[in-house]
Design a protein around this motif. Sequence first.
Motif, PDB file in Angstrom:
ATOM      1  N   ASP A 166      41.565  38.334  32.776  1.00 31.33           N
ATOM      2  CA  ASP A 166      42.296  37.117  33.150  1.00 31.33           C
ATOM      3  C   ASP A 166      41.933  36.679  34.564  1.00 31.33           C
ATOM      4  OD1 ASP A 166      43.576  36.965  30.736  1.00 31.33           O
ATOM      5  OD2 ASP A 166      45.407  37.961  31.413  1.00 31.33           O
ATOM      6  N   ALA A 167      41.795  37.643  35.473  1.00 34.05           N
ATOM      7  CA  ALA A 167      41.448  37.319  36.864  1.00 34.05           C
ATOM      8  C   ALA A 167      40.078  36.649  36.931  1.00 34.05           C
ATOM      9  CB  ALA A 167      41.470  38.578  37.710  1.00 34.05           C
ATOM     10  N   CYS A 168      39.121  37.181  36.190  1.00 31.82           N
ATOM     11  CA  CYS A 168      37.775  36.589  36.172  1.00 31.82           C
ATOM     12  C   CYS A 168      37.800  35.168  35.623  1.00 31.82           C
ATOM     13  CB  CYS A 168      36.829  37.468  35.354  1.00 31.82           C
ATOM     14  SG  CYS A 168      36.395  39.026  36.163  1.00 31.82           S
ATOM     15  N   HIS A 169      38.625  34.940  34.613  1.00 30.35           N
ATOM     16  CA  HIS A 169      38.697  33.600  34.034  1.00 30.35           C
ATOM     17  C   HIS A 169      39.469  32.632  34.937  1.00 30.35           C
ATOM     18  CE1 HIS A 169      36.785  33.783  30.012  1.00 30.35           C
ATOM     19  NE2 HIS A 169      36.913  35.081  30.219  1.00 30.35           N
ATOM     20  N   THR A 206      37.817  42.516  43.201  1.00 24.67           N
ATOM     21  CA  THR A 206      37.732  42.331  41.749  1.00 24.67           C
ATOM     22  C   THR A 206      36.501  41.508  41.398  1.00 24.67           C
ATOM     23  OG1 THR A 206      40.132  42.451  41.475  1.00 24.67           O
ATOM     24  CG2 THR A 206      38.889  41.378  39.710  1.00 24.67           C
ATOM     25  N   LEU A 207      36.268  40.436  42.156  1.00 24.66           N
ATOM     26  CA  LEU A 207      35.107  39.586  41.903  1.00 24.66           C
ATOM     27  C   LEU A 207      33.812  40.333  42.199  1.00 24.66           C
ATOM     28  CD1 LEU A 207      36.350  36.206  43.427  1.00 24.66           C
ATOM     29  CD2 LEU A 207      36.568  37.045  41.082  1.00 24.66           C
ATOM     30  N   GLU A 208      33.806  41.112  43.259  1.00 22.41           N
ATOM     31  CA  GLU A 208      32.604  41.871  43.605  1.00 22.41           C
ATOM     32  C   GLU A 208      32.293  42.909  42.542  1.00 22.41           C
ATOM     33  OE1 GLU A 208      33.651  43.336  47.445  1.00 22.41           O
ATOM     34  OE2 GLU A 208      32.737  41.625  48.505  1.00 22.41           O
ATOM     35  N   ARG A 209      33.350  43.549  42.003  1.00 23.14           N
ATOM     36  CA  ARG A 209      33.150  44.584  40.993  1.00 23.14           C
ATOM     37  C   ARG A 209      32.558  44.001  39.712  1.00 23.14           C
ATOM     38  NH1 ARG A 209      38.242  46.078  40.316  1.00 23.14           N
ATOM     39  NH2 ARG A 209      38.184  47.296  42.242  1.00 23.14           N
ATOM     40  N   HIS A 210      32.852  42.727  39.434  1.00 21.73           N
ATOM     41  CA  HIS A 210      32.372  42.111  38.184  1.00 21.73           C
ATOM     42  C   HIS A 210      31.457  40.918  38.477  1.00 21.73           C
ATOM     43  CE1 HIS A 210      34.965  44.641  35.750  1.00 21.73           C
ATOM     44  NE2 HIS A 210      35.926  44.407  36.617  1.00 21.73           N
ATOM     45  N   ARG A 211      30.662  41.060  39.536  1.00 20.17           N
ATOM     46  CA  ARG A 211      29.774  39.978  39.952  1.00 20.17           C
ATOM     47  C   ARG A 211      28.808  39.563  38.847  1.00 20.17           C
ATOM     48  NH1 ARG A 211      24.729  39.545  41.445  1.00 20.17           N
ATOM     49  NH2 ARG A 211      24.410  41.797  41.315  1.00 20.17           N
ATOM     50  N   LYS A 212      28.176  40.536  38.193  1.00 18.98           N
ATOM     51  CA  LYS A 212      27.177  40.215  37.165  1.00 18.98           C
ATOM     52  C   LYS A 212      27.808  39.446  36.008  1.00 18.98           C
ATOM     53  CE  LYS A 212      24.415  44.312  38.265  1.00 18.98           C
ATOM     54  NZ  LYS A 212      23.891  45.604  37.763  1.00 18.98           N
ATOM     55  N   TYR A 213      28.994  39.885  35.586  1.00 23.45           N
ATOM     56  CA  TYR A 213      29.702  39.198  34.503  1.00 23.45           C
ATOM     57  C   TYR A 213      30.048  37.770  34.911  1.00 23.45           C
ATOM     58  CZ  TYR A 213      33.524  38.015  31.305  1.00 23.45           C
ATOM     59  OH  TYR A 213      34.342  37.380  30.406  1.00 23.45           O
ATOM     60  N   LEU A 214      30.502  37.584  36.152  1.00 23.37           N
ATOM     61  CA  LEU A 214      30.893  36.258  36.624  1.00 23.37           C
ATOM     62  C   LEU A 214      29.699  35.319  36.732  1.00 23.37           C
ATOM     63  CD1 LEU A 214      33.523  37.259  39.309  1.00 23.37           C
ATOM     64  CD2 LEU A 214      33.934  35.761  37.358  1.00 23.37           C
ATOM     65  N   VAL A 215      28.560  35.826  37.189  1.00 20.05           N
ATOM     66  CA  VAL A 215      27.358  34.993  37.253  1.00 20.05           C
ATOM     67  C   VAL A 215      27.021  34.467  35.861  1.00 20.05           C
ATOM     68  CG1 VAL A 215      24.865  35.010  37.625  1.00 20.05           C
ATOM     69  CG2 VAL A 215      26.374  36.051  39.316  1.00 20.05           C
ATOM     70  N   ALA A 216      27.018  35.360  34.874  1.00 14.65           N
ATOM     71  CA  ALA A 216      26.716  34.936  33.501  1.00 14.65           C
ATOM     72  C   ALA A 216      27.765  33.954  32.992  1.00 14.65           C
ATOM     73  CB  ALA A 216      26.664  36.162  32.587  1.00 14.65           C
ATOM     74  N   LEU A 217      29.035  34.217  33.311  1.00 13.44           N
ATOM     75  CA  LEU A 217      30.120  33.354  32.857  1.00 13.44           C
ATOM     76  C   LEU A 217      29.953  31.939  33.403  1.00 13.44           C
ATOM     77  CD1 LEU A 217      32.604  34.020  31.097  1.00 13.44           C
ATOM     78  CD2 LEU A 217      33.936  34.178  33.192  1.00 13.44           C
ATOM     79  N   LEU A 218      29.642  31.823  34.685  1.00 13.64           N
ATOM     80  CA  LEU A 218      29.465  30.503  35.291  1.00 13.64           C
ATOM     81  C   LEU A 218      28.255  29.780  34.704  1.00 13.64           C
ATOM     82  CD1 LEU A 218      30.273  31.229  39.044  1.00 13.64           C
ATOM     83  CD2 LEU A 218      31.719  30.107  37.356  1.00 13.64           C
ATOM     84  N   LEU A 219      27.174  30.509  34.510  1.00  9.89           N
ATOM     85  CA  LEU A 219      25.978  29.884  33.926  1.00  9.89           C
ATOM     86  C   LEU A 219      26.256  29.387  32.513  1.00  9.89           C
ATOM     87  CD1 LEU A 219      23.175  32.366  35.074  1.00  9.89           C
ATOM     88  CD2 LEU A 219      23.666  30.086  35.998  1.00  9.89           C
ATOM     89  N   ILE A 220      26.956  30.207  31.739  1.00  2.00           N
ATOM     90  CA  ILE A 220      27.249  29.849  30.347  1.00  2.00           C
ATOM     91  C   ILE A 220      28.134  28.605  30.274  1.00  2.00           C
ATOM     92  CG2 ILE A 220      28.537  30.596  28.292  1.00  2.00           C
ATOM     93  CD1 ILE A 220      27.495  33.462  28.964  1.00  2.00           C
ATOM     94  N   HIS A 221      29.106  28.509  31.170  1.00  2.00           N
ATOM     95  CA  HIS A 221      30.068  27.405  31.114  1.00  2.00           C
ATOM     96  C   HIS A 221      29.580  26.148  31.812  1.00  2.00           C
ATOM     97  CE1 HIS A 221      33.776  29.025  29.234  1.00  2.00           C
ATOM     98  NE2 HIS A 221      33.200  30.175  29.515  1.00  2.00           N
TER      99      HIS A 221
END
Length: 241
Positions: A166-169, A206-221
């Motif tokens: 939820d935090a990542c989203h 939290t964002l640093e721990r899931h940086r790779k996931y967030l990069v992909a999430l932003l690119l996808i969206h």
Amino acid sequence: MDRKTDIVRLVEAAKTNTEAADELISAYLPFIKAQTEKFLKRPPQEGRDDELSIAMIAFHEAISGYSSLRGSFLHYAGMLIKSRLIDHARKEQRHRHALSLDAPIGEETEGTLLDTIHDPRDHYEEQQREEAFQREIAELSKQLRQYDLCFADVADNCPRQQRTLDACHRALAYAKTQPALLMQLVESRRLPIAKLSEGSQVERKTLERHRKYLVALLLIHTNGYEMIRTHLMSRKRGVEA
């Protein structure tokens, strides 16, 4: 060169080359889907079945862990895919209280609940969706490589807990309202973590721990990956269930 030797050569090259690994996964996507279909007892559907993503990750895992001592690569990959799908099914069964479609209909009736469901799929439309999904995967794979990422990196970095997901989203929702942040990501190839944290009120660690996931999430969206985006949102709903 015989086919067995050719596969082994490709696998060995993919062990140390993320681009080769993504290309091998793309080339053997029909095999991965066939293994998933065998497990589900029906064709997997993009955007709906997490099992297909799990099978793709398991195939990548097979590439990393394969040696000639394990015999045929495809046999080994098939066994690993089945094992990971079984693990996933058991985990889902523990966390959900849904009725299994593989459960018997009754003592006096043969077959399962799945057998009673009418399958109205348009095979031509399904083929078109499959080809479109493969094109999205190939394009996203190419774009991720610009950030030194591959699908396995993103899968390994995906949040496992609902609270973190939820935090990542929330960070994603904020970024979508800030075109300048998205432009900064594209131009610098770096995630603007400080600004994302401040604007979304999500802890920086939290964002640093899931940086790779967030990069992909932003690119996808932000790049029109409609089918992959639908799959991600269905996964989010599944975690919430």
